[in-house]
Write a protein that holds these residues in place. Structure first.
Motif, mmCIF file in Angstrom:
data_model
loop_
_atom_site.group_PDB
_atom_site.id
_atom_site.type_symbol
_atom_site.label_atom_id
_atom_site.label_comp_id
_atom_site.label_asym_id
_atom_site.label_seq_id
_atom_site.Cartn_x
_atom_site.Cartn_y
_atom_site.Cartn_z
ATOM 1 N N ILE A 1 -0.213 -100.886 -52.644
ATOM 2 C CA ILE A 1 -0.845 -100.204 -51.515
ATOM 3 C C ILE A 1 -0.417 -98.739 -51.563
ATOM 4 C CG2 ILE A 1 -1.133 -100.055 -49.029
ATOM 5 C CD1 ILE A 1 -2.249 -102.627 -50.074
ATOM 6 N N LEU A 2 -1.405 -97.844 -51.583
ATOM 7 C CA LEU A 2 -1.153 -96.409 -51.656
ATOM 8 C C LEU A 2 -1.699 -95.707 -50.423
ATOM 9 C CD1 LEU A 2 -2.296 -95.904 -55.356
ATOM 10 C CD2 LEU A 2 0.051 -95.691 -54.540
ATOM 11 N N GLN A 3 -0.949 -94.726 -49.942
ATOM 12 C CA GLN A 3 -1.438 -93.866 -48.874
ATOM 13 C C GLN A 3 -2.365 -92.821 -49.494
ATOM 14 O OE1 GLN A 3 0.114 -93.554 -45.318
ATOM 15 N NE2 GLN A 3 -1.943 -92.715 -45.126
ATOM 16 N N THR A 4 -3.570 -92.657 -48.974
ATOM 17 C CA THR A 4 -4.494 -91.665 -49.512
ATOM 18 C C THR A 4 -4.442 -90.385 -48.690
ATOM 19 O OG1 THR A 4 -6.332 -92.562 -48.210
ATOM 20 C CG2 THR A 4 -6.025 -93.439 -50.433
ATOM 21 N N ALA A 5 -4.990 -89.313 -49.258
ATOM 22 C CA ALA A 5 -4.876 -87.996 -48.627
ATOM 23 C C ALA A 5 -5.581 -87.923 -47.282
ATOM 24 C CB ALA A 5 -5.441 -86.933 -49.576
ATOM 25 N N ASP A 6 -6.572 -88.786 -47.062
ATOM 26 C CA ASP A 6 -7.317 -88.736 -45.802
ATOM 27 C C ASP A 6 -6.721 -89.637 -44.724
ATOM 28 O OD1 ASP A 6 -7.933 -91.174 -46.868
ATOM 29 O OD2 ASP A 6 -10.104 -90.922 -46.816
ATOM 30 N N GLY A 7 -5.501 -90.159 -44.984
ATOM 31 C CA GLY A 7 -4.824 -90.976 -43.985
ATOM 32 C C GLY A 7 -5.164 -92.445 -44.042
ATOM 33 N N ARG A 8 -5.981 -92.849 -45.011
ATOM 34 C CA ARG A 8 -6.299 -94.263 -45.196
ATOM 35 C C ARG A 8 -5.382 -94.862 -46.261
ATOM 36 N NH1 ARG A 8 -11.245 -96.240 -43.698
ATOM 37 N NH2 ARG A 8 -11.772 -97.124 -45.738
ATOM 38 N N VAL B 1 -9.219 -103.656 -59.916
ATOM 39 C CA VAL B 1 -10.060 -103.686 -58.724
ATOM 40 C C VAL B 1 -9.339 -102.943 -57.603
ATOM 41 C CG1 VAL B 1 -11.292 -105.151 -57.072
ATOM 42 C CG2 VAL B 1 -10.966 -105.935 -59.430
ATOM 43 N N TRP B 2 -10.098 -102.199 -56.806
ATOM 44 C CA TRP B 2 -9.469 -101.522 -55.675
ATOM 45 C C TRP B 2 -10.454 -101.369 -54.506
ATOM 46 C CZ3 TRP B 2 -11.002 -99.144 -60.127
ATOM 47 C CH2 TRP B 2 -11.796 -97.995 -60.057
ATOM 48 N N GLY B 3 -9.874 -101.078 -53.361
ATOM 49 C CA GLY B 3 -10.661 -100.862 -52.156
ATOM 50 C C GLY B 3 -9.836 -100.051 -51.176
ATOM 51 N N THR B 4 -10.474 -99.531 -50.147
ATOM 52 C CA THR B 4 -9.776 -98.705 -49.164
ATOM 53 C C THR B 4 -9.949 -99.273 -47.764
ATOM 54 O OG1 THR B 4 -11.704 -97.262 -48.873
ATOM 55 C CG2 THR B 4 -10.088 -96.633 -50.557
ATOM 56 N N ALA B 5 -9.030 -98.909 -46.890
ATOM 57 C CA ALA B 5 -9.068 -99.397 -45.508
ATOM 58 C C ALA B 5 -8.361 -98.402 -44.600
ATOM 59 C CB ALA B 5 -8.403 -100.763 -45.414
#
Length: 345
Positions: A42-49, A145-149
């Motif tokens: 699980i990675l923190q993305t730049a847009d806060g997701r 495989v990946w997805g965002t939330a």
């Protein structure tokens, strides 16, 4: 067992020793990294997701059509994302083919991967395909495989809470049962009825937890989920306990294992609780939500069982099995692999 004789994944402690200190540059955005039973990072993305990402290899099973291999590729990869509660959205894969493999066979695999991905709403955004002398059978060297939330819309296999009940879908040994019934078909004929053999083979369609996991997560009150892959249900429970830091008490004797799986395990002489079970979802659920989660699964035609609970008052992981209470130990070798390769000879 020495590492040189190892078949399949090493035990969690061996794997940890193998990769310790070899994870590249430290990453501040990494929220969940490698660890026992942690199906996806699980990675923190730049847009806060957040982004959930996972990778798996896919091996063919003789006797299965090539288009089933394509279905496996997508669902096995997507399952590792779904257990985080995140919807799988994107994938890449590497298709390795032996010299002389017809382009028609490659196209069959590629087309089936595309159909399965489209069914799950996954976009294929890259990859690699090639023919190589070192490859003996069509193999997916890796599917990513990946997805965002949203920041608060995900869970980890290590997120169980004290008092959570442990739910299991479908039963133990799902993947092992399906594949071993195929590679040992001649040996099993006459010892297991044709009806049971057909039921075992049909479990190929159950080797996924995408539906199980995403629908359970929507209910709420689900704190952790895990796909019971190598090491089976027994190994998966140990991994969830280790990653959450909470002991478990489980009762295998209270579960009526499906008759076809019992018959197969008896004929091939292995423990179904310890065999690879891609397709079996383990979930830590707060008691108040258990009934609703099971109702949702029942509406989808998915059988489920209550195995036990996470209990901080316990001194060690404990399992009731074959009438005896015993420690639930770290998984070692999975009985599936020796049986699988014996069936290929």
């Amino acid at each position: 067992m020495s590492m040189s004789n190892l078949v399949g994944k090493p035990s969690p402690s061996r794997l940890q020793a193998l990769v310790q200190g070899a994870l590249g540059k430290p990453c501040k955005s990494l929220l969940v990294g490698p660890g026992p039973g942690l199906d996806a990072a699980i990675l923190q993305t730049a847009d806060g997701r957040v982004m959930a990402i996972a990778e798996d290899p896919i091996f063919p099973a003789p006797g299965l059509p090539l288009d089933i291999m394509g279905w496996f590729t997508v669902h096995i990869g997507a399952s590792d994302i779904a257990v985080t509660g995140v919807k799988p959205e994107f994938m890449t894969y590497t298709l390795l083919l032996p010299l002389g493999c017809p382009e028609e066979d490659a196209r069959t695999i590629i087309s089936s991967i595309s159909r399965a991905a489209e069914d799950l709403g996954i976009s294929i955004v890259g990859g690699h395909t090639g023919w190589y002398g070192a490859v003996t059978v069509p193999t997916v060297g890796g599917v990513t495989v990946w997805g965002t939330a949203d920041q608060d819309a995900w869970i980890s296999p290590g997120g169980a809470k004290d008092g959570d009940l442990i739910l299991m879908t479908k039963g133990p040994c799902i993947e092992a049962a399906a594949l071993l019934s195929i590679v040992h078909h001649e040996r099993l004929q006459g010892n297991i009825s044709e009806e049971m053999l057909a039921t075992l083979r049909a479990r190929v369609d159950q080797i996924t937890v995408v539906e199980d996991a995403l629908h359970a997560f929507k209910v709420g009150g689900v704190h952790a989920m895990h796909d019971a892959t190598e090491g089976g249900v027994q190994g998966g429970l140990w991994e969830m306990s280790t990653s959450s830091g909470l002991p478990v008490m489980v009762d295998f004797d209270g579960v009526e294992i499906p008759a076809d799986i019992v018959a197969l395990a008896r004929e091939l002489d292995f423990d179904p609780w310890q065999a690879i079970s891609e397709g079996t979802l383990l979930a830590a659920v707060e008691p108040e939500q258990v009934q609703e989660v099971q109702r949702v699964w029942a509406d989808l035609g998915i059988d489920s069982y209550i195995l036990g609970k996470f209990d901080s008052s316990l001194k060690e992981n404990t399992v009731l099995k074959n009438g005896q209470s015993q420690p639930l130990l770290e998984p070692d070798s999975d009985p599936f692999w020796d049986l699988f390769f014996a069936g290929l000879q």
